[in-house]
Write a protein that holds these residues in place. Structure first.
Motif, mmCIF file in Angstrom:
data_model
loop_
_atom_site.group_PDB
_atom_site.id
_atom_site.type_symbol
_atom_site.label_atom_id
_atom_site.label_comp_id
_atom_site.label_asym_id
_atom_site.label_seq_id
_atom_site.Cartn_x
_atom_site.Cartn_y
_atom_site.Cartn_z
ATOM 1 N N PRO A 46 9.032 0.783 -16.306
ATOM 2 C CA PRO A 46 9.614 1.411 -15.165
ATOM 3 C C PRO A 46 10.625 2.541 -15.746
ATOM 4 C CG PRO A 46 9.315 -0.857 -14.597
ATOM 5 C CD PRO A 46 8.862 -0.622 -16.310
ATOM 6 N N PRO A 47 11.159 3.304 -14.976
ATOM 7 C CA PRO A 47 12.392 4.241 -15.062
ATOM 8 C C PRO A 47 13.363 3.417 -15.491
ATOM 9 C CG PRO A 47 11.146 5.171 -13.292
ATOM 10 C CD PRO A 47 10.565 3.871 -13.721
ATOM 11 N N SER A 48 14.586 3.996 -15.898
ATOM 12 C CA SER A 48 15.965 3.180 -16.052
ATOM 13 C C SER A 48 16.091 2.700 -14.910
ATOM 14 C CB SER A 48 16.641 4.250 -16.650
ATOM 15 O OG SER A 48 18.001 3.867 -16.616
ATOM 16 N N ALA A 49 17.047 1.706 -15.177
ATOM 17 C CA ALA A 49 17.777 0.966 -13.823
ATOM 18 C C ALA A 49 18.967 1.821 -13.209
ATOM 19 C CB ALA A 49 18.141 -0.402 -14.399
ATOM 20 N N ALA A 82 6.389 1.928 -8.921
ATOM 21 C CA ALA A 82 6.257 2.218 -7.556
ATOM 22 C C ALA A 82 7.494 2.415 -6.753
ATOM 23 C CB ALA A 82 5.291 1.393 -6.973
ATOM 24 N N TRP A 83 8.632 1.481 -6.759
ATOM 25 C CA TRP A 83 9.419 1.534 -5.992
ATOM 26 C C TRP A 83 10.357 2.702 -6.196
ATOM 27 C CZ3 TRP A 83 11.986 -0.068 -1.885
ATOM 28 C CH2 TRP A 83 13.450 0.034 -1.871
ATOM 29 N N GLY A 115 0.962 -1.072 0.171
ATOM 30 C CA GLY A 115 -0.055 -0.031 -0.061
ATOM 31 C C GLY A 115 0.741 1.231 -0.144
ATOM 32 N N SER A 116 0.569 1.701 -0.491
ATOM 33 C CA SER A 116 2.049 2.119 -0.860
ATOM 34 C C SER A 116 2.027 3.683 -0.988
ATOM 35 C CB SER A 116 2.498 1.447 -2.107
ATOM 36 O OG SER A 116 2.491 0.112 -2.047
ATOM 37 N N VAL A 117 2.630 4.398 -0.236
ATOM 38 C CA VAL A 117 2.664 5.856 -0.418
ATOM 39 C C VAL A 117 4.137 6.282 -0.239
ATOM 40 C CG1 VAL A 117 0.409 5.790 0.775
ATOM 41 C CG2 VAL A 117 2.440 6.191 2.164
ATOM 42 N N VAL A 118 4.460 7.339 -0.678
ATOM 43 C CA VAL A 118 5.588 8.075 -0.321
ATOM 44 C C VAL A 118 5.180 9.053 0.648
ATOM 45 C CG1 VAL A 118 7.125 9.889 -1.034
ATOM 46 C CG2 VAL A 118 6.493 8.048 -2.687
ATOM 47 N N TRP A 119 6.170 9.168 1.911
ATOM 48 C CA TRP A 119 6.031 9.917 3.073
ATOM 49 C C TRP A 119 6.418 11.048 2.813
ATOM 50 C CZ3 TRP A 119 3.295 9.780 7.005
ATOM 51 C CH2 TRP A 119 3.639 10.652 8.072
ATOM 52 N N PRO A 120 5.613 12.092 2.876
ATOM 53 C CA PRO A 120 4.479 12.162 3.236
ATOM 54 C C PRO A 120 3.388 11.914 2.054
ATOM 55 C CG PRO A 120 4.854 14.414 3.408
ATOM 56 C CD PRO A 120 6.069 13.753 2.948
ATOM 57 N N GLY A 121 2.129 11.443 2.242
ATOM 58 C CA GLY A 121 1.340 11.495 1.151
ATOM 59 C C GLY A 121 1.317 10.168 0.180
ATOM 60 N N PHE A 122 0.104 9.858 -0.136
ATOM 61 C CA PHE A 122 -0.252 8.573 -0.733
ATOM 62 C C PHE A 122 0.315 8.692 -2.094
ATOM 63 C CE2 PHE A 122 -2.126 5.779 2.055
ATOM 64 C CZ PHE A 122 -2.576 6.880 3.028
ATOM 65 N N ILE A 123 0.797 7.592 -2.903
ATOM 66 C CA ILE A 123 1.023 7.434 -4.360
ATOM 67 C C ILE A 123 -0.367 7.107 -4.969
ATOM 68 C CG2 ILE A 123 2.129 6.450 -6.144
ATOM 69 C CD1 ILE A 123 4.477 5.822 -4.366
#
Length: 331
Positions: free
Chosen positions: A58-61, A319-320, A38-46
């Protein structure tokens, strides 16, 4: 889980299923093994919109500098992948997506897994295996020694599922400690670590169990792992910080996933989701771990997530990229 299953540790008799084999039904699989693995960046939800369309590449490695201390990899990607790809195809997919490696389940196929990862320039981070702590039982497979030789010098972590007795039963501690010290001696020269893996329904079911037992084993290559999905399912309270503080001296890996904070149903549907789903604040968990000084591998739990593994792994890596900002050192 019925006590009978725990007592006779049917995990040790699981039918071995290669990635190309037919898919196990949920009911049949649970008869054989307690692994859910569940996933959020602190602070705030994604929000999903903030992450882009589902299945987006996904973005580049290119790793952020501070993430060298937090290698990120998926595990349990075999069980429910609709494509049922083999190790070579999995390695190519993981490389293309930008993952650093993978976790392997059980002791079958380790040599093949290693070759596929080596050829792709990826790392084997962990191997999950069963240990039966019941008295009078063979505690672990003899080929554990062979697998240790295969991973010599690779700094692989073995996630130990400790079964065979009721959850958190301290009466078996002395016997279990003897088994784990024996395994520690076998692993010493390989450079491998042994992690006590808290698993719902297992003898070591809670992070508190893993810390208690690891402290008694008291070996430099025996540590613990925190698993978000199992903690959410087993523990009724949601204050993880005191548990992590106590675990920190031996906390050498964690696993995360998207998850809802609570689920009244006795299953995994809401506790194991892609990393861009769920109401649980994964970002705050990561920030807490960073503030406590944790450094180590972070596994992405994928057990039970159906469909095309490439699609949900791509979403989780996107998300990561945002959630991992929580691991950045504070100026």
């Amino acid at each position: 889980m019925p006590n009978q299953i725990l007592r006779y540790s049917t995990l040790n008799h699981i039918r071995k299923t290669a990635p190309g084999a037919s898919r196990l039904g949920r009911r049949d699989f649970l008869k054989c093994t307690a692994l859910a693995c569940g996933s959020v960046v602190w602070p705030g939800f994604i929000s999903t919109s903030a992450l882009g369309a589902e299945g987006a590449t996904p973005p580049s490695a290119q790793l952020k500098d501070y993430l060298k201390d937090y290698p990120f990899f998926p595990f349990c990607i075999d069980w429910h992948d609709a494509k049922k790809w083999g190790y070579v195809e999995q390695a190519a997919m993981l490389k293309e997506l930008g993952y650093e490696g993978v976790g392997h389940i059980f002791l079958d196929g380790v040599a093949e897994r290693l070759k596929s990862l080596d050829d792709a320039g990826l790392k084997l981070f962990q191997i999950t295996m069963n240990v039966d702590v019941a008295t009078g039982k063979t505690p672990y497979e003899a080929r554990f020694k062979e697998v240790l030789a295969l991973v010599q010098g690779r700094h692989v972590q073995f996630d130990l599922l400790l079964n065979g007795m009721p959850p958190s039963d301290t009466s078996i501690d002395p016997h279990a400690v003897e088994i784990l010290r024996e395994m520690s001696d076998l692993a010493k020269d390989s450079g491998a670590q042994l992690l006590l893996y808290p698993h719902q329904g297992s003898w070591v079911e809670r992070i508190e169990d893993s810390v208690r037992v690891a402290d008694k084993v008291n070996r430099p290559n025996v540590g613990v792992m925190f698993n978000l999905c199992h903690w959410l399912r087993v523990d009724k309270q949601r204050d993880y910080k005191p548990l992590l503080v106590k675990a920190m001296p031996r906390l050498w890996a964690i696993s995360i996933c998207g998850a809802d904070e609570f689920d009244a149903a006795p299953g995994w549907e809401h506790y194991i989701q892609p990393l861009d789903k769920g109401s649980f604040n994964v970002g705050l968990l990561l920030k807490t771990l960073k503030d406590l000084g944790f450094k180590g591998p972070i596994g992405l739990q994928c057990y039970g997530i159906g469909g095309d593994a490439r699609e949900h792994l791509a979403r989780s890596l996107t998300a990561w990229e945002k959630l991992s900002d929580n691991l950045k050192a504070t100026p």
